[in-house]
Design a protein around this motif. Structure first.
Motif, PDB file in Angstrom:
ATOM      1  N   THR A  33       2.477   1.719  -3.386  1.00  0.00           N
ATOM      2  CA  THR A  33       1.481   2.162  -4.343  1.00  0.00           C
ATOM      3  C   THR A  33       1.208   3.656  -4.206  1.00  0.00           C
ATOM      4  OG1 THR A  33       0.461  -0.026  -4.302  1.00  0.00           O
ATOM      5  CG2 THR A  33      -0.881   1.745  -5.164  1.00  0.00           C
TER       6      THR A  33
ATOM      7  N   ASP B 118       0.824  -1.209   0.000  1.00  0.00           N
ATOM      8  CA  ASP B 118       0.000   0.000   0.000  1.00  0.00           C
ATOM      9  C   ASP B 118       0.858   1.259   0.000  1.00  0.00           C
ATOM     10  OD1 ASP B 118      -2.248  -1.578   0.036  1.00  0.00           O
ATOM     11  OD2 ASP B 118      -2.533  -1.446   2.208  1.00  0.00           O
ATOM     12  N   LYS B 119       1.931   1.261   0.783  1.00  0.00           N
ATOM     13  CA  LYS B 119       2.805   2.436   0.848  1.00  0.00           C
ATOM     14  C   LYS B 119       3.564   2.625  -0.463  1.00  0.00           C
ATOM     15  CE  LYS B 119       1.954   3.475   5.170  1.00  0.00           C
ATOM     16  NZ  LYS B 119       2.791   3.824   6.268  1.00  0.00           N
TER      17      LYS B 119
ATOM     18  N   ASN C  83      -0.245   3.104  -8.685  1.00  0.00           N
ATOM     19  CA  ASN C  83      -1.563   3.583  -8.273  1.00  0.00           C
ATOM     20  C   ASN C  83      -2.574   3.372  -9.396  1.00  0.00           C
ATOM     21  OD1 ASN C  83      -3.440   4.681  -6.617  1.00  0.00           O
ATOM     22  ND2 ASN C  83      -2.555   6.713  -6.539  1.00  0.00           N
TER      23      ASN C  83
ATOM     24  N   ASP D  17      -3.366  -0.306  -9.612  1.00  0.00           N
ATOM     25  CA  ASP D  17      -4.224  -0.685  -8.493  1.00  0.00           C
ATOM     26  C   ASP D  17      -5.670  -0.274  -8.771  1.00  0.00           C
ATOM     27  OD1 ASP D  17      -4.617  -1.727  -5.809  1.00  0.00           O
ATOM     28  OD2 ASP D  17      -4.912   0.368  -5.195  1.00  0.00           O
TER      29      ASP D  17
END
Length: 147
Positions: free
Chosen positions: A90, A87-88, A97, A100
């Protein structure tokens, strides 16, 4: 040896010249940069992981390849161990991003298609399935010509 009541025997596994490492200490050795150092550096007084990250400021350049096969270069900076989580990473990369977002869109579409009972019944019928596929193909052709 002089044993007393309630005592436990601790057998010596190694020579007394080898001292145990204290349990409250951790040694971390890791390459935190892309380039090898010209000369190894010993840095004292780095007591926490955050101190190590603040001192060395690790960063890396990563080459990705987009759908067209063109290279996309992204840079990542790390301030703590949590920055290595997906997540970080991304959040730091516009390319990741975008991927995703596409992935979440596709997952949402699949979920909707699987829960659509009318569509499932139409796909079970060969004639309805062929008509649906033809309609989708016409939609794709229309999008291709207008984009």
């Amino acid at each position: 040896m002089n044993y007393e009541i309630g005592g436990n025997e601790v057998k010596i596994d190694a020579s007394e010249a080898i001292a145990d490492i204290p349990e409250n200490r951790t040694l971390i050795i890791e390459k935190l940069t892309d380039e090898d150092p010209v000369q190894p550096e010993v840095v004292d007084n780095l007591n926490t992981i955050e101190d190590v990250f603040a001192h060395f400021k690790p960063q890396v350049e990563v080459d990705f390849e987009n759908v067209e096969g063109q290279p996309v270069k992204e840079g990542f900076c790390f301030a703590n161990v949590g920055d290595f989580e997906v997540d970080k990473l991304t959040l730091q990369s516009s390319f990741l991003n975008g991927l995703d977002g596409e992935g979440k869109t596709y997952e949402s579409m699949i979920k909707q298609l699987r829960s659509n009972k009318v569509l499932q019944r139409a796909l079970e019928n060969p004639d309805a399935k062929a008509a649906f596929m033809e309609a989708l193909q016409q939609l794709v052709n229309e999008l291709d010509t207008n984009i």
